[in-house]
Scaffold this motif. Structure first.
Motif, PDB file in Angstrom:
ATOM      1  N   LYS A  16       2.861   7.292  -3.616  1.00  0.00           N
ATOM      2  CA  LYS A  16       1.619   7.523  -4.356  1.00  0.00           C
ATOM      3  C   LYS A  16       1.831   7.312  -5.852  1.00  0.00           C
ATOM      4  N   ASP A  34       0.832   3.592   2.258  1.00  0.00           N
ATOM      5  CA  ASP A  34       1.365   3.778   3.614  1.00  0.00           C
ATOM      6  C   ASP A  34       2.551   2.856   3.879  1.00  0.00           C
ATOM      7  N   GLU A  35       2.456   1.603   3.427  1.00  0.00           N
ATOM      8  CA  GLU A  35       3.553   0.653   3.645  1.00  0.00           C
ATOM      9  C   GLU A  35       4.818   1.089   2.918  1.00  0.00           C
ATOM     10  N   SER A  95       0.834  -1.203   0.000  1.00  0.00           N
ATOM     11  CA  SER A  95       0.000   0.000   0.000  1.00  0.00           C
ATOM     12  C   SER A  95       0.870   1.254   0.000  1.00  0.00           C
ATOM     13  N   VAL A 118       5.990   9.990   0.738  1.00  0.00           N
ATOM     14  CA  VAL A 118       4.569   9.858   0.398  1.00  0.00           C
ATOM     15  C   VAL A 118       4.346  10.115  -1.091  1.00  0.00           C
ATOM     16  N   THR A 121       6.332   4.242   4.540  1.00  0.00           N
ATOM     17  CA  THR A 121       7.005   3.933   5.808  1.00  0.00           C
ATOM     18  C   THR A 121       8.395   3.357   5.558  1.00  0.00           C
TER      19      THR A 121
END
Length: 317
Positions: free
Chosen positions: A172, A152-153, A150, A168, A156
């Motif tokens: 994306k 977020d994964e 994802s 980010v 991170t």
């Protein structure tokens, strides 16, 4: 029977970082048993064998099948190599009948031959399959990870392992491309995507540097490998034996530094608090810090990849 430890071929030749400095510090007993936990292309191993007596032994390991193939060039009865991650070095030593070694050497991170082979996918400078596995015979490639992770994964991983400020935005773009039906498959594609997402970067640093580092660390579980290996050091190092570790970025070095300090220094006492009898008196050091050093200016001038290297050496008490 004479011992022969030929130099690497032109195809696999590379400059071993802190070669003499590390081996100088490592070997305290030429008759002893030593471990090269990261054979690579054998620069440290060859130098160790040159320093050992006929009674000495060297056990080497590497998780890269190509490193195992390169080790076949060494014909020396004192030398053996095994295919394994360095986190399993204690098992390898025990299988070789060694309870405790006289020295343990770890040269962390990616090797020059891995970076220089586009088909391994480690480098953003040459296009190849988006792989980055240290052991390319097993495990998940970077392409496979990015095919399912994802936003977020991914972000991170880029933040934690690459300190990437644009984590980010990059994550994306990776997921948007995947959702559009064109998942990343090549290192060149990833490098171009990162360049489109990163608006500024430190002078002289490629925009993809931090992203490639972070994804490589993640798919190879490099920090977990280091922590597992360190947990075995005290049991596998005989009194007087030495641990020598070469690291190349701050995350690695922080783990090594904390481990050595934890076992070499008494816990700090807050003198503003009431005295607790026996806190310092009960501490028994298991390691002694010996030295820390960086490459010389001459080495850095001749091998730019050495510029971030740090050697830390500790001795078992």
């Amino acid at each position: 029977m004479p011992h022969t430890t030929p130099m690497p071929s032109a195809e696999t030749a590379h400059r071993t970082v802190l070669l003499h400095e590390a081996v100088d510090q490592l070997i305290t007993n030429p008759d002893g048993v030593y471990l090269d936990a990261t054979f690579g292309r054998g620069g440290h191993s060859r130098e160790i064998l040159r320093r050992l007596s006929p009674a000495g032994r060297l056990i080497a390991i590497d998780r890269d099948p190509q490193a195992i193939e390169a080790a076949a060039q060494i014909h020396d009865a004192r030398f053996v190599i095994k295919h394994a991650p360095f986190s399993e070095f204690a098992r390898v030593l025990h299988e070789q009948g060694v309870a405790q070694a006289d020295g343990l050497l770890f040269d962390l991170g990616v090797s020059s031959p891995q970076l220089d082979q586009p088909e391994r996918g480690f480098s953003f400078r040459a296009d190849g399959p988006l792989d980055m596995r240290m052991d390319n015979s097993s495990g998940q490639t970077v392409a496979e990870y990015l095919a399912t992770a994802s936003v977020d994964e991914i972000a991170t991983v880029l933040r934690d392992y690459g300190d990437e400020r644009a984590a980010v935005q990059i994550a994306k773009k990776i997921v948007a491309r995947r959702d559009a039906g064109a998942p990343l498959a090549r290192s060149g594609e990833l490098a171009a995507l990162v360049a489109s997402a990163v608006k500024s970067r430190e002078p002289g640093q490629d925009p993809a540097t931090r992203t490639f580092q972070a994804l490589r660390i993640h798919v190879n579980a490099e920090l977990a490998q280091i922590e597992t290996a360190l947990s075995q050091v005290l049991d596998c190092l005989r009194p007087g034996g030495r641990l020598a570790v070469i690291s190349f970025h701050s995350l690695e070095d922080a783990l090594i530094k904390r481990f050595i300090h934890r076992h070499a220094r008494a816990p700090a006492v807050d003198r503003r608090q009431p005295f607790v009898p026996g806190v310092s008196a009960e501490f028994q050091p298991q390691l002694k810090e010996v030295v820390r050093m960086r490459p010389s200016a001459a080495e850095i001038s001749g091998n730019a990849r050495s510029r971030s290297a740090m050697l830390r050496v500790a001795q078992r008490v």
